[in-house]
Design a protein around this motif. Sequence first.
Motif, PDB file in Angstrom:
ATOM      1  N   ASP A 172      -3.271  -9.684  -0.335  1.00 23.43           N
ATOM      2  CA  ASP A 172      -3.511  -8.606   0.631  1.00 23.43           C
ATOM      3  C   ASP A 172      -3.729  -9.069   2.064  1.00 23.43           C
TER       4      ASP A 172
ATOM      5  N   HIS B  15      -5.450 -13.552  -3.885  1.00 29.56           N
ATOM      6  CA  HIS B  15      -6.004 -12.913  -5.075  1.00 29.56           C
ATOM      7  C   HIS B  15      -5.062 -13.102  -6.272  1.00 29.56           C
TER       8      HIS B  15
ATOM      9  N   ARG C  35      -3.123  -4.465 -12.225  1.00 28.43           N
ATOM     10  CA  ARG C  35      -3.328  -4.059 -10.832  1.00 28.43           C
ATOM     11  C   ARG C  35      -2.215  -3.100 -10.379  1.00 28.43           C
TER      12      ARG C  35
ATOM     13  N   ARG D  69      -2.690   0.333 -12.055  1.00 29.97           N
ATOM     14  CA  ARG D  69      -3.868   0.955 -11.465  1.00 29.97           C
ATOM     15  C   ARG D  69      -3.582   1.462 -10.054  1.00 29.97           C
TER      16      ARG D  69
ATOM     17  N   GLY E  31      -2.930  -4.457  -4.210  1.00 34.20           N
ATOM     18  CA  GLY E  31      -4.310  -3.995  -4.231  1.00 34.20           C
ATOM     19  C   GLY E  31      -4.499  -2.813  -3.307  1.00 34.20           C
ATOM     20  N   ARG E  32      -5.727  -2.332  -3.284  1.00 38.39           N
ATOM     21  CA  ARG E  32      -6.057  -1.182  -2.442  1.00 38.39           C
ATOM     22  C   ARG E  32      -5.655  -1.369  -0.978  1.00 38.39           C
ATOM     23  N   PRO E  33      -5.721  -2.599  -0.434  1.00 33.20           N
ATOM     24  CA  PRO E  33      -5.300  -2.742   0.969  1.00 33.20           C
ATOM     25  C   PRO E  33      -3.862  -2.297   1.222  1.00 33.20           C
TER      26      PRO E  33
ATOM     27  N   ARG F 169      -6.970   0.046   7.974  1.00 33.35           N
ATOM     28  CA  ARG F 169      -7.411  -0.164   6.582  1.00 33.35           C
ATOM     29  C   ARG F 169      -8.859   0.257   6.390  1.00 33.35           C
ATOM     30  N   GLU F 170      -9.686  -0.156   7.333  1.00 38.69           N
ATOM     31  CA  GLU F 170     -11.121   0.091   7.244  1.00 38.69           C
ATOM     32  C   GLU F 170     -11.409   1.581   7.066  1.00 38.69           C
TER      33      GLU F 170
ATOM     34  N   PHE G  23     -10.413   2.797   3.612  1.00 37.28           N
ATOM     35  CA  PHE G  23     -11.402   2.375   2.613  1.00 37.28           C
ATOM     36  C   PHE G  23     -12.650   3.247   2.686  1.00 37.28           C
TER      37      PHE G  23
ATOM     38  N   HIS H 179      -9.445  -2.020 -12.381  1.00 35.18           N
ATOM     39  CA  HIS H 179      -8.357  -2.734 -13.067  1.00 35.18           C
ATOM     40  C   HIS H 179      -8.942  -3.807 -13.965  1.00 35.18           C
TER      41      HIS H 179
ATOM     42  N   HIS I 296      -7.590 -12.309   6.462  1.00 37.14           N
ATOM     43  CA  HIS I 296      -6.545 -11.477   5.847  1.00 37.14           C
ATOM     44  C   HIS I 296      -5.470 -11.123   6.872  1.00 37.14           C
TER      45      HIS I 296
ATOM     46  N   GLY J 237      -5.027  -7.580   8.562  1.00 39.27           N
ATOM     47  CA  GLY J 237      -5.609  -6.604   7.643  1.00 39.27           C
ATOM     48  C   GLY J 237      -7.119  -6.459   7.746  1.00 39.27           C
ATOM     49  N   LYS J 238      -7.771  -7.406   8.386  1.00 39.14           N
ATOM     50  CA  LYS J 238      -9.227  -7.391   8.523  1.00 39.14           C
ATOM     51  C   LYS J 238      -9.587  -8.082   9.822  1.00 39.14           C
TER      52      LYS J 238
HETATM   53  P1  AMP Z   1      -8.653  -4.459  -4.893  1.00 38.47           P
HETATM   54  O1  AMP Z   1      -8.620  -5.921  -5.259  1.00 38.47           O
HETATM   55  O2  AMP Z   1      -7.320  -3.821  -5.024  1.00 38.47           O
HETATM   56  O3  AMP Z   1      -9.725  -3.705  -5.612  1.00 38.47           O
HETATM   57  O4  AMP Z   1      -9.017  -4.396  -3.345  1.00 38.47           O
HETATM   58  C1  AMP Z   1     -10.070  -5.173  -2.855  1.00 38.47           C
HETATM   59  C2  AMP Z   1      -9.668  -5.811  -1.539  1.00 38.47           C
HETATM   60  O5  AMP Z   1      -9.733  -4.824  -0.532  1.00 38.47           O
HETATM   61  C3  AMP Z   1     -10.586  -6.920  -1.086  1.00 38.47           C
HETATM   62  O6  AMP Z   1     -10.072  -8.161  -1.461  1.00 38.47           O
HETATM   63  C4  AMP Z   1     -10.578  -6.812   0.412  1.00 38.47           C
HETATM   64  O7  AMP Z   1      -9.610  -7.667   0.958  1.00 38.47           O
HETATM   65  C5  AMP Z   1     -10.133  -5.406   0.697  1.00 38.47           C
HETATM   66  N1  AMP Z   1     -11.208  -4.557   1.223  1.00 38.47           N
HETATM   67  C6  AMP Z   1     -12.343  -4.178   0.608  1.00 38.47           C
HETATM   68  N2  AMP Z   1     -13.066  -3.365   1.390  1.00 38.47           N
HETATM   69  C7  AMP Z   1     -12.360  -3.236   2.545  1.00 38.47           C
HETATM   70  C8  AMP Z   1     -12.588  -2.530   3.762  1.00 38.47           C
HETATM   71  N3  AMP Z   1     -13.672  -1.775   3.930  1.00 38.47           N
HETATM   72  N4  AMP Z   1     -11.644  -2.629   4.733  1.00 38.47           N
HETATM   73  C9  AMP Z   1     -10.546  -3.382   4.558  1.00 38.47           C
HETATM   74  N5  AMP Z   1     -10.280  -4.060   3.436  1.00 38.47           N
HETATM   75  C10 AMP Z   1     -11.181  -3.988   2.444  1.00 38.47           C
END
Ligand code: AMP
Length: 288
Positions: free
Chosen positions: A16, A41, A101, A104, A135-137, A152-153, A156, A170, A252, A255-256
Amino acid sequence: MGRVRIDLHTHSDHSDGTDPPADLVAAAAAAGLDVVALTDHDVASGWAEAGEAARAHGLGLVPGIEISCRHRGFSVHLLAYLLDPGHPELRAELDRARTHRSTRLQTMTEGLQRAGFPIDYPAVLAQTREGATVGRPHLADALVAAGRYPDREAAFADVLHAGSPYYVSHYAPAVLDAVPLVRAAGGVAVLAHPFAGGRGRVLADHDVERLTDAGLQGLEVWHRDHGPADVARAAALADRLGLLPTGSSDYHGAGKPNRLGEHLTAPEVLERLLALGSGQSFVDGRAG
Ligand code: AMP
Ligand code: FE
Ligand code: FE
Ligand code: ZN
């Protein structure tokens, strides 16, 4: 030359992060780092490209993986360095996690789509490099691309956090199983951001003691998600249990906000870590 600058936790677009591995290593060189670890990851696919770039830029590259694990029902991240990614059991666990993943993320995407969000799974996949650990990102990136959130923030904070009605968990191995597995694969096992409370419940000291008995070798002490009290607690615990204390950016890319080198690991700690790992070689591009 000043003190050696070592950052042991970064993500490329093989998971991510947003930089391809070679760009990440170039950015590490530009940031004045001497050694960087690539810790995507659940995947090792970025190592080869990162290793080549490390030689080209005269950097050291520590190959690693950040393994998503669980413990007493909550999420724990395990940094594994210098492990053999071909170890059959380890590989099976990572493949299982990565497959789940995808399923999910698709389920989460469909939930949001049904609720009227401007999104579908192809749009999420369009935000990922082929073969990346999704992933969620990436779902956040797709919502940003659709104009629903500025970054992204924000995505989330609104709909992707673990307490959200759209959240789906997951498969992840138990960290008490993952630590011995990393050791069996010749790796060095270090708990990532163990006391980062913003992500949910955190481990108790006795959890870390139990993991140390299971083979844990280090604790990430210096990390942006640790406040001063968390740093003090992690440093004291690492000292008491004889664990390697590391510091890292958890970069990241775009992304962060995390910047390469914002936290560092001491050279003596890296030396000890390199001596403990036997599943994969450190790429010492500094040797010339
Ligand atoms: P996942 O592994 O799919 O559950 O997603 C988790 C990942 O999301 C983490 O490794 C972070 O890199 C990223 N993440 C978690 N919280 C935030 C946030 N508030 N803003 C941006 N990225 C985030
Ligand atoms: Fe991440
Ligand atoms: Fe993490
Ligand atoms: Zn990370």
